[in-house]
Motif scaffolding. Structure first.
Motif, PDB file in Angstrom:
ATOM      1  N   TYR A 177     -50.741 -17.782  57.582  1.00  0.00           N
ATOM      2  CA  TYR A 177     -49.576 -17.986  57.119  1.00  0.00           C
ATOM      3  C   TYR A 177     -49.257 -17.967  55.365  1.00  0.00           C
ATOM      4  CZ  TYR A 177     -47.306 -18.104  61.804  1.00  0.00           C
ATOM      5  OH  TYR A 177     -47.052 -18.309  63.547  1.00  0.00           O
ATOM      6  N   LEU A 178     -48.206 -16.467  54.964  1.00  0.00           N
ATOM      7  CA  LEU A 178     -47.736 -16.857  54.023  1.00  0.00           C
ATOM      8  C   LEU A 178     -47.612 -18.541  53.292  1.00  0.00           C
ATOM      9  CD1 LEU A 178     -46.468 -13.882  52.740  1.00  0.00           C
ATOM     10  CD2 LEU A 178     -48.991 -14.645  52.886  1.00  0.00           C
ATOM     11  N   CYS A 179     -47.832 -19.300  52.124  1.00  0.00           N
ATOM     12  CA  CYS A 179     -47.224 -20.496  51.502  1.00  0.00           C
ATOM     13  C   CYS A 179     -44.744 -20.619  51.730  1.00  0.00           C
ATOM     14  CB  CYS A 179     -47.725 -20.797  49.555  1.00  0.00           C
ATOM     15  SG  CYS A 179     -47.143 -22.166  49.291  1.00  0.00           S
ATOM     16  N   GLN A 180     -45.171 -21.747  52.406  1.00  0.00           N
ATOM     17  CA  GLN A 180     -43.862 -21.680  52.541  1.00  0.00           C
ATOM     18  C   GLN A 180     -43.362 -22.020  51.756  1.00  0.00           C
ATOM     19  OE1 GLN A 180     -43.724 -23.559  56.785  1.00  0.00           O
ATOM     20  NE2 GLN A 180     -42.956 -21.743  57.237  1.00  0.00           N
ATOM     21  N   GLU A 240     -51.741 -23.292  55.824  1.00  0.00           N
ATOM     22  CA  GLU A 240     -51.692 -22.131  56.265  1.00  0.00           C
ATOM     23  C   GLU A 240     -52.819 -22.068  56.064  1.00  0.00           C
ATOM     24  OE1 GLU A 240     -47.712 -23.601  53.242  1.00  0.00           O
ATOM     25  OE2 GLU A 240     -49.602 -24.462  53.436  1.00  0.00           O
ATOM     26  N   GLN A 260     -44.089 -20.244  47.136  1.00  0.00           N
ATOM     27  CA  GLN A 260     -43.690 -19.243  48.291  1.00  0.00           C
ATOM     28  C   GLN A 260     -43.897 -17.874  48.427  1.00  0.00           C
ATOM     29  OE1 GLN A 260     -38.828 -20.619  48.063  1.00  0.00           O
ATOM     30  NE2 GLN A 260     -39.288 -18.414  49.054  1.00  0.00           N
ATOM     31  N   GLY A 261     -44.556 -17.821  49.305  1.00  0.00           N
ATOM     32  CA  GLY A 261     -44.423 -16.405  49.614  1.00  0.00           C
ATOM     33  C   GLY A 261     -46.126 -15.659  49.375  1.00  0.00           C
ATOM     34  N   GLN A 262     -46.444 -16.822  48.460  1.00  0.00           N
ATOM     35  CA  GLN A 262     -48.891 -16.419  48.077  1.00  0.00           C
ATOM     36  C   GLN A 262     -49.334 -17.025  49.205  1.00  0.00           C
ATOM     37  OE1 GLN A 262     -49.469 -19.751  45.739  1.00  0.00           O
ATOM     38  NE2 GLN A 262     -52.518 -19.955  45.868  1.00  0.00           N
ATOM     39  N   GLN A 263     -49.899 -15.761  49.466  1.00  0.00           N
ATOM     40  CA  GLN A 263     -51.455 -15.920  50.158  1.00  0.00           C
ATOM     41  C   GLN A 263     -52.502 -16.705  50.440  1.00  0.00           C
ATOM     42  OE1 GLN A 263     -51.745 -13.285  53.207  1.00  0.00           O
ATOM     43  NE2 GLN A 263     -53.259 -15.688  53.040  1.00  0.00           N
TER      44      GLN A 263
END
Length: 223
Positions: free
Chosen positions: A93-96, A88, A45-48
């Motif tokens: 977007y960043l990973c959810q 993504e 989560q939050g990863q590019q």
């Protein structure tokens, strides 16, 4: 999405006809194949997200943690050529979600730049991505909205009934606290909902988990 011929959707017959070519294009974009251990985070989560992950076989789980510390577990999945990171890849977007290996896995890394070039070279290839992503999107939204709008007991009953039908896109956990998080609630509230279904003689708790006592009654309860 699944790198398998679709069995539903407007373009499913075309997907089945062209599947070998689609799979070959995807495999040409693989830059690495490796083994990962249980509890390894395939994506976080939050990863590019720059590359996609292909899981040929094995079990993974998907979950989300909010800033207030509350967790939501979408569930587990037994992979059969499952692809992760495709949303993504298109949105940037960043990973959810956290995508976690529930057992040791063999995975393949699909290079995002190579995949982008393949899509530009073969625009029809994008049609297959769009079809698979659309189906996954609607399945996921269905899960989220149902769990948000219906009582916990209803969602547990619905989940058990559709597990029986074997038409669920995701499966559950063996641990109660993770099952509670799957229904976006606490362990205490989850157990209370189970007790309600037991009092109605619809289900019972056994060592291996919840089992259905009254299939028709359970079906009536959710309908």
């Amino acid at each position: 999405m699944q790198l398998k011929p679709l069995e539903k959707g407007r373009f499913h017959s075309l997907w089945q006809q062209e599947h070998d070519a689609i799979e070959q294009i995807m495999r040409e974009c693989i830059t690495e194949t490796k083994s990962v251990s249980a509890q390894h985070r395939l994506m976080e989560q939050g990863q590019q997200v720059n590359d996609l992950i292909l899981v040929p076989q094995g079990r993974i789980s998907m979950g989300y943690t909010a800033r207030n510390g509350r967790c939501f577990q979408l569930g587990t999945m037994t992979c059969d050529s499952q692809l992760f990171g495709e949303m993504e890849f298109f949105t940037d977007y960043l990973c959810q979600l956290d995508i976690i290996a529930e057992e040791p896995l063999e995975i393949s890394v699909i290079n995002g730049d190579k995949l982008q070039q393949a899509l530009l070279k073969t625009p029809q290839f994008a049609l297959f991505f769009a079809s698979a992503i659309a189906i996954d999107y609607q399945d996921t939204v269905d899960i989220f909205t149902r769990r948000m709008l219906y009582p916990i007991a209803y969602n547990i009953a619905y989940d058990l009934y559709h597990q029986y039908l074997k038409d669920q896109p995701v499966e559950g956990f063996t641990k109660c606290y993770l099952e509670a998080e799957r229904f976006a609630t606490t362990d205490r509230v989850y157990r209370r909902a189970i007790k309600k279904l037991e009092d109605l003689a619809l289900i019972k708790r056994e060592k291996e988990g919840l089992t259905i006592c009254d299939l028709e009654g359970l079906k009536s309860f959710i309908e």
